[in-house]
Design an enzyme around this catalytic site. Structure first.
Site, PDB file in Angstrom:
ATOM      1  N   HIS A   1      42.040  33.555  41.190  1.00 19.91           N
ATOM      2  CA  HIS A   1      41.206  34.084  40.104  1.00 19.91           C
ATOM      3  C   HIS A   1      40.967  35.571  40.276  1.00 19.91           C
ATOM      4  CE1 HIS A   1      38.069  32.920  43.138  1.00 19.91           C
ATOM      5  NE2 HIS A   1      37.483  34.038  42.734  1.00 19.91           N
TER       6      HIS A   1
ATOM      7  N   GLU B   1      39.488  38.105  48.430  1.00 20.49           N
ATOM      8  CA  GLU B   1      39.087  36.789  48.926  1.00 20.49           C
ATOM      9  C   GLU B   1      40.343  35.968  49.197  1.00 20.49           C
ATOM     10  OE1 GLU B   1      36.936  34.423  46.037  1.00 20.49           O
ATOM     11  OE2 GLU B   1      36.183  33.044  47.574  1.00 20.49           O
TER      12      GLU B   1
END
Lengths: 134, 134
Positions: free
Chosen positions: A7, A130
């Site tokens: 994402h 991340e």
């Protein structure tokens, strides 16, 4: 090592406004808001055919994105998340190459219920990065 | 209206350093540099299983990303690009809803040889947003 882009996270002050922009103006499929008090955010997911956009709105007094939004009042991209097969192996390889893992270096359970870690933006092209175990 | 996330563009001062980080540290597949003098950038493509990261380095005196890098010397995410089926239909719908299209509103041929346009960041959650005809 890294696989799919899981994402792109965009921090905003107003999830309802972001939802209107992505659903009504851009014509995307947008989820209902999901409060995640353990992460200090409420999240809305934009489901694209190949990945997701995640809008983050601060939740609670100690939200980790509040200071970021003070610096970026219009909203801004907050981080990218890549999938890895083995978060501990990824962490060990990265630390061995001198990259800095935020928050003590131990993977934590992230917003999708899977182990994640965050890498220092200065080591990754100015981008908070991340890694999530797929 | 919007379909796939075509790419995330990250502006950097040093493509070679970005290549080392993504190829050697993160283990991704990274292309050779591609100079695009008509766009004022040299580009490196990171091919992920579901989308691309595009690193942009300034090329020439009038590179459109030079001022951005002056403000973000470590590098930073520059824009997101979504695919649309019909760029003119997308433009008309967006302008009809009050969104601002940069650069006069006419699609131009972008870095992939396809028609593109850029949307004003203030209208799209603080994020410079490119639409590309797929």
């Amino acid at each position: 090592m890294i696989g799919r882009l899981n994402h792109v996270a965009i921090a905003v002050r107003d999830l309802a406004a972001a939802t209107r922009i992505y659903r009504d103006t851009l014509g995307a499929e947008v989820s209902a808001p999901v409060p995640q008090p353990e992460h200090g955010v409420t999240v809305v997911f934009v489901n694209l055919p190949n990945t997701k956009i995640e809008f983050l709105e601060p939740l609670g007094e100690n939200s980790p994105i509040r200071a970021f939004l003070d610096r970026n009042p219009d909203g801004a991209i907050h981080h990218l998340c890549y999938e890895v097969e083995d978060i501990h192996a990824a962490r060990d390889k990265l630390v061995g190459q001198g990259a800095r893992v935020l928050g003590g270096g131990e993977p934590k359970i992230g917003a999708h219920g899977k182990p994640v870690l965050f890498l220092h933006p200065k080591d990754f092209c100015g981008t908070l990065t991340e890694l999530e175990q797929a």
